[in-house]
Scaffold this motif. Structure first.
Motif, short mmCIF file in Angstrom:
data_model
loop_
_atom_site.label_atom_id
_atom_site.label_comp_id
_atom_site.label_asym_id
_atom_site.label_seq_id
_atom_site.Cartn_x
_atom_site.Cartn_y
_atom_site.Cartn_z
N VAL A 54 0.82 -1.22 0.00
CA VAL A 54 0.00 0.00 0.00
C VAL A 54 0.85 1.27 0.00
CG1 VAL A 54 -1.71 1.32 1.30
CG2 VAL A 54 -1.95 -1.15 1.11
N CYS A 80 -7.67 3.73 0.10
CA CYS A 80 -6.88 2.76 0.88
C CYS A 80 -7.23 2.83 2.36
CB CYS A 80 -5.38 2.99 0.66
SG CYS A 80 -4.84 2.50 -1.00
N ARG A 84 -8.83 -0.32 4.61
CA ARG A 84 -8.18 -0.81 5.84
C ARG A 84 -8.99 -0.48 7.10
NH1 ARG A 84 -2.08 1.29 4.99
NH2 ARG A 84 -3.23 3.14 4.35
N LEU A 316 -7.48 -4.70 -1.35
CA LEU A 316 -6.22 -4.98 -0.66
C LEU A 316 -6.26 -6.38 -0.08
CD1 LEU A 316 -5.76 -1.70 1.47
CD2 LEU A 316 -4.85 -2.18 -0.81
N VAL A 321 -1.84 -4.17 -2.81
CA VAL A 321 -2.93 -3.87 -3.73
C VAL A 321 -3.13 -5.07 -4.65
CG1 VAL A 321 -3.63 -2.40 -5.66
CG2 VAL A 321 -2.44 -1.40 -3.70
#
Lengths: 379, 78
Positions: A54, A80, A84, A316, A321
């Protein structure tokens, strides 16, 4: 796409091009009767982010994209974060909003100081923009952003509005009409000209995307790789950009009621946003960035840029990725059945040159992020 | 989504113009939006204007990234 690479390989050094939009206009001697678009934009460039950790992917994003580098970086960070399960703190969010507004200012500045004079057959004014761009590039804290805001206000007063931008925003309808009729700057003159051309129309505007809209778009971007080249909303092409965002503004409602949703309405919407940017730089409101996580490990972010809504979708796994898709505003507005094509068909043109000019003006109103090439053929 | 492809400045011209090398093809561009460009510098080009000067390290990283992108574009997306 393969052809582009093969050609690049033959050339030896340069690997890939930023692409362009090619318009094929059919003109019957009186009006435009057909319009086709061929895009060579590398919409799958985000694939170089796949397989990366990431942190490395986030470093690569601003290297990949030039004019909208900050918006791309913000969208990547927000997507992102969502994947997460993280949420940026308030200071980070404020910094992201300022960066977006700064980039928007830079882009609108280009449209008004370089493109508009050129379209009016006058010398462009890149020198004025250079100073603002330098300040924006160096802005990394609230103090510097405030000085960008002050410099922007001075420039906008001098080169765009003929008055302080906040005073222009408060003009009553009659005063706005007077400004439009008598203004000496390129913006009012272009507005008056665009109103007479009846170029454009309303063909469905992309709504303001709320977080609740994002999982559906994430699914569409995942299900079909071609969706990011020819996007639709609820099955239909949709226009994104300043007009879509400002449709409820009283000045836009009046403009559309009296003159239609022409290229002038799009320019007016851009001016309304531009005039508000210095205030957004000083005291950023949370307005440009939304994100959602349809599943754990999947994130989608919508970010407002000068050209419209930019979407990033990421999967992810184990900190890397797996898949990355980007949907940029140009693909909405220059969809083969979108606002550009439909807005151009039926437009009166007495000559081939007028037909070509109409395509250029409507393209400017819808603001593609790559260069354009127009061919006109007699139908 | 405009790719930031670095191009090399090969000659400075009068009136804030320069010649750059774009994949072996020479092209005249404007330097009006950037400062302090010399021959050999890499710049990011956008619709005829240099919009950013890259330091050599940045340019190298970016060029490597585009080389990788070029390699990956030969196949259809999954």
């Amino acid at each position: 796409m393969l052809l582009v690479i093969q050609e690049a390989l033959r050339n030896g050094k340069q690997m890939i091009s930023e692409g362009k939009l090619e318009f094929d206009i059919a003109w019957d001697g009186r009006r435009i009767v057909g319009a086709g678009i061929h895009s060579s934009r590398p919409v799958f460039a985000s694939r170089v982010l796949e397989g990366q950790p990431v942190a490395e992917a986030l470093k690569r994003v601003p290297l990949l994209f030039s004019v909208c580098g900050r918006a791309q970086a913000m969208a990547a960070a927000a997507a992102c974060d969502a994947a997460r399960g993280l949420r940026a703190g308030e200071a980070v969010q404020q910094a992201r909003e300022r960066a977006l507004a700064g980039e928007c200012l830079q882009e609108y500045g280009w449209r008004l100081l370089i493109d508009l004079p050129m379209l009016l057959g006058e010398p462009s004014r890149p020198g004025e923009l250079a100073d603002l761009r330098r300040r924006i590039a160096a802005a990394d804290d609230a103090f510097k952003w405030r000085s960008v805001a002050t410099a922007a206000e001075e420039l906008l007063e001098r080169a765009v509005f003929d008055m302080p931008p906040e005073a222009w925003l408060k003009l009553r309808p009659a005063a706005l009409e007077k400004w439009l009729a008598k203004g000496a700057a390129p913006a009012p003159r272009m507005l008056a000209r665009l109103r007479r051309l009846h170029l454009g129309g309303e063909f469905g505007l992309l709504p303001w995307l709320e977080e609740a809209h994002l999982p559906g778009l994430a699914a569409a971007m995942d299900a079909d790789a071609a969706f990011v080249a020819r996007p639709t909303f609820q099955g239909q092409p949709a226009e994104t950009g300043a007009l879509a965002r400002q449709r409820a503004h009283p000045a836009i409602q009046r403009e559309i009621a009296q003159h239609g949703a022409t290229a002038a309405a799009r320019l007016l919407a851009r001016l309304l946003e531009l005039a508000q940017l210095p205030a957004q730089l000083r005291d950023p409101a949370a307005q440009g960035i939304r994100s959602a996580a349809p599943h754990p490990g999947t994130g989608i972010a919508a970010v407002e840029t000068a050209r419209g809504t930019l979407l990033h979708r990421v999967d992810l796994a184990e900190g890397r990725v797996v898949r990355y898709r980007i949907l940029a505003p140009t693909e909405w507005n220059f969809h083969p059945d979108g606002a550009f094509v439909r807005g151009l068909i039926g437009c009166p043109a007495k000559s081939e040159t007028e037909a070509r000019g109409a395509a250029g003006l409507l393209a400017h109103a819808l603001d593609p992020c790559v260069s354009i090439e127009t061919r006109v053929r007699r139908a | 989504m405009c790719l930031a492809i670095p191009v090399k400045v090969v000659e400075l011209l009068e009136g804030e113009q320069a010649t750059v090398d774009v994949g072996g093809v020479r092209k005249a561009i404007s330097l009006a939006l950037v400062d302090g460009i010399t021959v050999g510098d890499y710049v990011i080009l956008h619709v005829g204007y240099a919009i950013q000067k890259l330091d050599p390290e940045e340019a190298e990283k970016t060029l490597a990234l585009f080389a990788e992108l070029g390699d990956s574009m030969g196949t259809a997306p999954a």
